[in-house]
Design an enzyme around this catalytic site. Structure first.
Site, PDB file in Angstrom:
ATOM      1  N   ASP A 165       0.842  -1.194   0.000  1.00  0.00           N
ATOM      2  CA  ASP A 165       0.000   0.000   0.000  1.00  0.00           C
ATOM      3  C   ASP A 165       0.879   1.247   0.000  1.00  0.00           C
ATOM      4  O   ASP A 165       1.470   1.601   1.021  1.00  0.00           O
ATOM      5  CB  ASP A 165      -0.916  -0.001   1.223  1.00  0.00           C
ATOM      6  CG  ASP A 165      -1.992   1.075   1.162  1.00  0.00           C
ATOM      7  OD1 ASP A 165      -1.915   1.942   0.275  1.00  0.00           O
ATOM      8  OD2 ASP A 165      -2.913   1.050   2.001  1.00  0.00           O
ATOM      9  N   ASP A 367      -1.149   5.154  -6.513  1.00  0.00           N
ATOM     10  CA  ASP A 367      -1.754   4.299  -5.484  1.00  0.00           C
ATOM     11  C   ASP A 367      -1.720   2.842  -5.926  1.00  0.00           C
ATOM     12  O   ASP A 367      -2.342   2.473  -6.928  1.00  0.00           O
ATOM     13  CB  ASP A 367      -3.184   4.734  -5.193  1.00  0.00           C
ATOM     14  CG  ASP A 367      -3.824   3.914  -4.083  1.00  0.00           C
ATOM     15  OD1 ASP A 367      -3.076   3.345  -3.264  1.00  0.00           O
ATOM     16  OD2 ASP A 367      -5.060   3.829  -4.033  1.00  0.00           O
TER      17      ASP A 367
END
Length: 485
Positions: A165, A367
């Site tokens: 992440d 992302d």
């Protein structure tokens, strides 16, 4: 009489359908391959059933890399089937909504009217890696077929599958005791810090606990508590601890700080035991290993679930000229968590779409957990029109979730896909892999519009597939290397 009329109509439909497919095939055979790429429809739409692993070693003479895989498919250690595309797209839209909701107020002072409700499910399709936590537990390995070496070696501690992440700072694992429903059932053995002599806790008045900032969650039995709130409304909370983290036989992190999660809110996928945070904040893996790897890391996400990608800490041993570089965008109002870049143009089949550079001014966050790239609406509409103008030979199909430009390739043997290039600041031109143009072999353009032109966009992992993305934080640069995995 009716049957006599219906039969010729049916024959006419078959002839016309076959003619359309034939014309489409002829079109694909005669296209300009500088601006188009010709693909075989059968191999594009039919997923492979055997794991092909990594195409090649990520870098010569480097051993501290981790293979990356998706949670479903032949390279996954899990046995469950992939969820429907509609479920994934719904979950992805939810995450994108939350990230853009957070970025909007912080980055440009424009708050979106409504905060999205918390996510009720997690359809996990983003890339995962296996790490080992602790030092005294019996060595374990799931011997996954995804690793290029033929399986993860026996290392100390317990194997934990984590989601990468790049938009969060605090890593965490579910820890024993962790009863349901406060915790979710996971595939991996539950990590138990009491079985590792290398683990430890932080008192509430320790410097580490005081420096947790927005992630601090009070004190319990003089043990420092943490809480991580994610962009999609889910959260993890528990005790902030340290333990040995082993990435590879040659790369380990003593006293790695992370959350020992005893409770979650919202649904998480059981295919992962936790989150490996790679954001720019001081709590992330990248920051904690700064003395060893200089706050430099890279990843490559494979094009399909039948191949593996890689994750590397440190400067890669690849000639710098093989990367195109763009600066990291500095937005003082944003927390250091996010890696922001700025698009300046997009080309379709060699032609720039008609969008002024000012449309891209708010920037975009890289992302690793959002699938589909979100563009400013003005840019998306121009991209969509340019793409449609070059796909007129193919039958339109109904939209799929946020993907509104889809095609029916039934009966088409080959098709010509216009090449799309994202041009970042400093003219860093990055041509996308075909898997980054059409989503998961669905026949849909893999881009969507954001809420408005003032909100920062998101560069999703689908558009990054097959690219090595290099984050050199001290230099303030992001690099892209083609055909890396």
């Amino acid at each position: 009489m009716a049957s006599a009329v219906v039969l010729p109509l049916l024959l006419l439909f078959v002839v016309l359908s076959g003619s359309t497919a034939s014309v489409a095939d002829q079109h694909a055979a005669g296209v300009d391959e500088i601006n188009y790429i010709v693909l075989q429809t059968s191999s594009w739409l039919k997923p492979e059933t055997v794991c092909s692993g990594l195409m090649s070693s990520p870098h010569p003479n480097i051993t501290n890399w981790l293979p990356l895989t998706r949670p479903y498919g032949p390279c996954s250690s899990g046995s469950s089937a992939a969820p429907p595309a509609a479920d994934l797209l719904w979950s992805d839209q939810h995450r994108a909504d939350y990230i853009q909701w957070k970025l909007s107020a912080a980055a440009v002072g424009v708050s979106l009217a409504t905060k999205p409700p918390p996510s009720k499910s997690d359809v996990q399709m983003s890339n995962m890696a296996e790490v080992n936590a602790g030092n005294d537990s019996p060595p374990q390995s799931k011997a996954t077929a995804l690793a290029a070496t033929g399986g993860r070696e026996q290392l100390p501690g317990v194997v934990q599958t984590v989601v990468l992440d790049t938009a969060s700072d605090v890593a965490w694992l579910q820890c024993s005791p962790c009863p349901a429903p406060a915790c979710y059932p996971q595939t991996d053995v539950l990590y138990d810090p009491s079985k590792s002599s290398a683990s430890g806790i932080f008192s509430c008045n320790s410097a580490t606990c005081r420096q947790l900032g927005p992630y601090a969650n009070g004190c319990l039995n003089n043990q420092c508590q943490y809480r991580v709130q994610y962009p999609d409304g889910r959260s993890s909370s528990g005790t902030y601890i340290y333990d040995l983290l082993t990435l590879t036989p040659t790369a380990s992190v003593p006293k790695f700080l992370f959350g020992c999660s005893h409770a979650v809110q919202g649904q998480f996928s059981g295919s992962a035991a936790g989150i490996m945070a790679l954001g720019g904040g001081p709590e992330s893996l990248v920051s904690q290993t700064a003395s060893m790897y200089g706050r430099v890391f890279s990843h490559c996400f494979a094009a399909t679930a039948s191949r593996t990608g890689f994750f590397i800490l440190g400067v890669p041993r690849v000639a710098s000229w093989r990367y195109v570089l763009t600066p990291l965008l500095k937005i003082p109002a944003l927390p250091p968590t996010y890696y922001m870049v700025r698009l300046q143009a997009i080309t379709v089949a060699g032609q720039h779409i008609a969008v002024p550079p000012t449309v891209f001014a708010p920037g975009a966050a890289l992302d690793s957990r959002t699938a589909i790239t979100r563009l400013p609406p003005t840019a998306y509409q121009a991209l969509r029109q340019a793409f449609r103008d070059r796909m007129t030979m193919y039958r339109p199909a109904p939209p799929k979730g946020p993907l509104d430009t889809c095609y029916d390739m039934t009966g088409v043997r080959t098709f010509a896909l216009p090449r799309i290039t994202l041009v970042f600041d400093r003219n860093a031109a990055v041509e996308l892999d075909p898997s980054a143009v059409l989503y998961e072999g669905s026949g849909c353009l893999a881009f969507a519009a954001g809420p408005n032109d003032l909100v920062p966009g998101i560069i999703g992992y689908v558009q990054l597939q097959t690219l090595e993305v290099l984050y050199n934080i001290p230099a303030g640069l992001v690099g892209f290397r083609h055909a890396a995995c």
